[in-house]
Write a protein that holds these residues in place. Sequence first.
Motif, PDB file in Angstrom:
ATOM      1  N   SER A  66       0.837  -1.207   0.000  1.00 14.98           N
ATOM      2  CA  SER A  66       0.000   0.000   0.000  1.00 14.98           C
ATOM      3  C   SER A  66       0.872   1.258   0.000  1.00 14.98           C
ATOM      4  CB  SER A  66      -0.908  -0.022   1.241  1.00 14.98           C
ATOM      5  OG  SER A  66      -1.810   1.043   1.237  1.00 14.98           O
ATOM      6  N   LEU A 117       1.867   2.069  -3.411  1.00 18.87           N
ATOM      7  CA  LEU A 117       0.766   2.640  -4.200  1.00 18.87           C
ATOM      8  C   LEU A 117       0.474   4.077  -3.787  1.00 18.87           C
ATOM      9  CD1 LEU A 117      -1.528  -0.527  -4.231  1.00 18.87           C
ATOM     10  CD2 LEU A 117      -0.112   0.328  -6.114  1.00 18.87           C
ATOM     11  N   ASP A 127      -5.319   9.349  -5.604  1.00 17.23           N
ATOM     12  CA  ASP A 127      -6.082   8.478  -6.513  1.00 17.23           C
ATOM     13  C   ASP A 127      -6.192   7.067  -5.936  1.00 17.23           C
ATOM     14  OD1 ASP A 127      -6.552  10.435  -8.440  1.00 17.23           O
ATOM     15  OD2 ASP A 127      -4.645  10.028  -9.458  1.00 17.23           O
ATOM     16  N   TYR A 128      -5.142   6.612  -5.293  1.00 17.32           N
ATOM     17  CA  TYR A 128      -5.194   5.286  -4.651  1.00 17.32           C
ATOM     18  C   TYR A 128      -5.959   5.352  -3.334  1.00 17.32           C
ATOM     19  CZ  TYR A 128      -3.754   1.526  -1.556  1.00 17.32           C
ATOM     20  OH  TYR A 128      -3.776   0.510  -0.643  1.00 17.32           O
ATOM     21  N   GLY A 182      -8.679   3.475  -4.822  1.00 13.26           N
ATOM     22  CA  GLY A 182      -7.843   2.328  -5.169  1.00 13.26           C
ATOM     23  C   GLY A 182      -8.372   1.017  -4.616  1.00 13.26           C
ATOM     24  N   ALA A 239      -3.784  -4.897  -7.934  1.00 14.57           N
ATOM     25  CA  ALA A 239      -4.315  -3.595  -7.529  1.00 14.57           C
ATOM     26  C   ALA A 239      -4.967  -2.931  -8.723  1.00 14.57           C
ATOM     27  CB  ALA A 239      -3.196  -2.715  -6.980  1.00 14.57           C
ATOM     28  N   LYS A 240      -5.912  -2.034  -8.427  1.00 13.60           N
ATOM     29  CA  LYS A 240      -6.547  -1.212  -9.466  1.00 13.60           C
ATOM     30  C   LYS A 240      -6.550   0.223  -8.960  1.00 13.60           C
ATOM     31  CE  LYS A 240      -9.687  -4.831 -11.050  1.00 13.60           C
ATOM     32  NZ  LYS A 240     -11.063  -5.332 -11.029  1.00 13.60           N
ATOM     33  N   VAL A 241      -6.222   1.129  -9.832  1.00 12.85           N
ATOM     34  CA  VAL A 241      -6.252   2.550  -9.479  1.00 12.85           C
ATOM     35  C   VAL A 241      -6.850   3.330 -10.641  1.00 12.85           C
ATOM     36  CG1 VAL A 241      -4.937   4.573  -8.769  1.00 12.85           C
ATOM     37  CG2 VAL A 241      -4.151   2.299  -8.078  1.00 12.85           C
TER      38      VAL A 241
END
Lengths: 149, 154
Positions: free
Chosen positions: A74, A77, A84-85, A89, A143-145
Amino acid sequence: MSTKRTFSVGEELAGPVRGITNERIEWYDSAMLSACMNELRQVGSNIHTDEAFARQEGFSGINADGMIMTNWCSEMLVREFGLDYIERGELRTKFIKPVNFNVLLHVKARVKEANRSASGGMEYVLDVWCEDEHGTKLVDGDAKVAAAA
Amino acid sequence: MLGGYISDLDTGDVFEPVEYTLTAFMCSEYAHGTEEQSEFFHSAHNPAGRQLRPPTMIHADKMLLLEKNCLKEQRISGMKGPDARVHYEYHAKQHSAAYVGETLVVTGRIVEKYVKRNRPYLWYYMEVHTKDGRLVTTYNDRTLLRYRPEGVAA
């Protein structure tokens, strides 16, 4: 025009490189309890802090709480994607092998997808993982952001 | 079943919610414990202009839910169950940031209790909202209830 950094498919991100020490295990477990109770707490005996108890439970020795590695992923990220994360996220981690005392852990990610969104931002999908100094994967994840324009 | 050990939890159990006000200490201490130095979590001197909760603090919320709902195994209070629990999967999706000073409500349920390779697992689903209804985090968690496979002595 946006000054945000953009990422390309295949690009690798490097997170923290840290050894698993008794102190780091204690820092996390105590901090987690302290955050729960809104006052300083000290962790007691568990599989992360007590060698005899860990062996009794079937482990080869004390091992790190998986959330230590998740937090290091984390952290990477947060550093790369900022708000944004934090605001939008998604992070998944699987603790596929025990992470034992004294392992040198490398936190990494690779951009798997990078797509322009309808609003002009970027939507990223990443593979995220932690490996030891020999390249053996100990934590696997993704992960997706959604990065705003 | 609520009220007992964590291993007594079963498919369909719905936790009694937990509510608390997020403090600067909680955010900073949690971040400090993982060496997270981003100013987002330590003060208001960041692009958001307010101190934020680390996204991963949902794990502390899980501990709070268990403390309230599993009275024979209150881990925060130092109690142990018949076996050590081992976290297997963390999966958090953020929907908005949570700010210091906000009151948060944590809800959750057991999606499934199942056995895989002779080991029992719990699948938790949790949500964190602000008290005024804004969704902050949704979370899926899989935890191994016993590391030693069935039939293997300690």
